[in-house]
Design a protein around this motif. Structure first.
Motif, short mmCIF file in Angstrom:
data_model
loop_
_atom_site.label_atom_id
_atom_site.label_comp_id
_atom_site.label_asym_id
_atom_site.label_seq_id
_atom_site.Cartn_x
_atom_site.Cartn_y
_atom_site.Cartn_z
N UNK B 40 3.15 3.51 -6.13
CA UNK B 40 3.89 4.21 -4.93
C UNK B 40 3.55 3.34 -3.79
N UNK B 41 2.29 3.11 -3.32
CA UNK B 41 2.02 2.61 -2.23
C UNK B 41 2.02 3.39 -0.92
N UNK B 42 1.97 4.58 -1.14
CA UNK B 42 2.42 5.65 -0.06
C UNK B 42 0.63 5.69 0.70
N UNK B 45 0.18 0.83 1.58
CA UNK B 45 0.95 0.28 2.50
C UNK B 45 0.66 0.46 3.95
#
Lengths: 174, 293
Positions: B40-42, B45
């Motif tokens: 998801x990279x939330x 990132x």
């Protein structure tokens, strides 16, 4: 099936080609892997309605629809969106699906500087697609990731509340 | 220096979209473990944008079908690592067989984050302020991990080691979380105290109890936002086992928290305040658990 090509490690900033559908149109562009989706939308595709605010997922100004669901375009790289279907505020405006929300925001002064508005609208549309008749508490809860520094939120909640009622009655807003 | 160089952005990296677990593990190894898996990279990132992390290679695992899906497997619910937070809310199997996770899900960040963030990613990051890692402890869940030497399962009790440190070794990947199926004689409760909904909790807690009538036969209580890792409060658990949930028992469990928790120094929430909030929250949740008995 192809595995990982080690030579890629040596050209980390080489651009790669990504293809997605943006606002109903097929788009191909060259991006560096580290380029976020919001930067790609704004700088390469010149869709500047999506706003880059905090760029860390706190303010909600950069929300877009990715495959139909609201996501932060600052919290993903454009390469991750390869093959996806993206709608920005421009596309949602053009298609007319949020015209009632936009009219109600306008009528109730639910914006002042307008920086947060595209994200607010994307999020409001997401909420109303999930919950037909949200309570004011649910509206506030859904907006907890969207910062507005002008309005104090009350008019925004009013506008979404009014559109929710109008939509569930099957008519337009008054 | 032009504006591009001064902007807060990730350091350059290569990107690889893996189609299988083996491809993902192989790519990680071939990058000399100077790589990160992204789902998801939330959380990842922003960490990359702030250059808290700067790997040479980002391996996208979101297109690996083996990591998807929620299904029953023996006495467990197998929750694929790529299950998104929004699916924790909508998936009927979660509501039926892991209702504690369903109860925690609305408290995880904001709706748009829940549309991208994944259950496996949250557990792998092991943020001590996150809901799901702490709930794996309360649920006595097992974490399935794939690595170069094969697949292993680690009990949640043995998974969280220190601040953002887990039993995961470099190059290993969470593939699923196994949660024992919720049973008819079990009860659960969850809540958290935050200044604003969606913010990180000042204190949060979830619990799962096995009961005979009003008597508690077993209980697991897990707190988050109280220290470097999600934390089971075994002293408080021990005061409750074998008895009913009367006011005296609840007070004893609240008192036991002093020995179970050692909240860190913090200007925002001083340790004494956090301990107080933990007692308040524990009292409320045990009260709710008792009402359901």
């Amino acid at each position: 099936m192809s595995g990982f090509d080690e030579t890629k490690l040596d050209d980390a900033d080489e651009t790669v080609r990504v293809r997605f559908v943006v606002n109903g149109r097929k788009v191909a562009c060259e991006v560096a892997p580290r380029e976020t989706l919001v930067d790609c939308l704004r700088n390469t595709l010149e869709l500047t309605g999506t706003h880059a605010g905090c760029e860390m997922g706190a303010c909600g100004a950069c929300l877009v629809q990715l495959d139909g669901r609201a996501v932060h375009s600052c919290l993903m790289f454009a390469v991750q969106a390869d093959g996806a279907n993206i709608s920005t505020i421009e596309g949602l405006t053009e298609s007319g699906v949020i015209a009632d929300l936009q009219a109600e925001f306008h009528r109730r002064n639910a914006l002042q500087c307008g920086f947060c508005t595209p994200g607010m609208l994307v999020n409001a549309q997401e909420l109303l697609s999930q919950v037909a008749q949200p309570s004011r508490g649910e509206i506030r809860d859904a907006l907890s990731g969207n910062y507005c520094r002008c309005t104090g939120y009350e008019a925004i909640v009013d506008a979404i509340d009014a559109v929710a009622k109008a939509r569930s009655e099957g008519g337009g807003t008054t | 220096m032009d504006i591009e160089e001064t902007a807060v952005k990730a350091r350059a990296f290569s990107y690889f979209r893996a189609a299988t677990i083996d491809q993902a593990l192989d790519a990680h190894a071939r990058a000399g473990d100077d790589a990160r898996f992204i789902a998801g990279g939330q959380s990842l990132v922003p960490a990359l944008s702030l250059r808290l992390q700067a790997p040479r290679l980002l391996i996208d695992i979101t297109h690996i079908d083996e990591l998807r899906g929620v299904r029953r497997e023996g006495g467990y619910l197998r929750i694929g690592a790529l299950t998104r937070h929004c699916e924790m809310l909508s998936e009927p199997l979660i509501a039926e067989f892991a209702p504690l996770l369903r109860a925690a899900a609305p408290f995880v960040a904001h709706p748009a984050i829940r549309n991208r963030g994944t259950f496996g990613g949250s557990v792998a990051l092991a943020d001590p302020a996150s809901e799901f890692p702490a709930m794996t402890l309360a649920l006595d869940a097992e974490i399935e991990i794939a690595g170069a030497t094969g697949t292993r399962r680690v009990k949640a009790d043995d998974f969280f080691i220190d601040l953002f440190e887990t039993a995961l070794q470099p190059g290993e990947l969470i593939t699923a979380v196994y949660v024992p199926l919720f049973k008819a004689d079990q009860r659960f409760a969850f809540d958290e105290l935050a200044r604003r909904r969606g913010d990180y909790a000042m204190v949060g807690c979830g619990m799962l109890a096995t009961c005979t009538g009003k008597r508690i036969d077993d209980i697991r209580i897990s707190f988050f936002s109280v220290g470097n890792t999600p934390t089971r409060v075994k002293g408080a658990e021990a005061t409750l086992i074998g008895s009913g949930l009367d006011a005296e028992r609840i007070a004893a469990a609240q008192a036991a928290l002093e020995g179970d928790l050692a909240p860190p120094d913090s200007d925002e929430v001083p340790p004494a305040m956090r301990l107080h909030l933990a007692r308040v929250l524990l009292g409320r949740l045990l009260g709710r658990l008792g009402e359901g008995a």
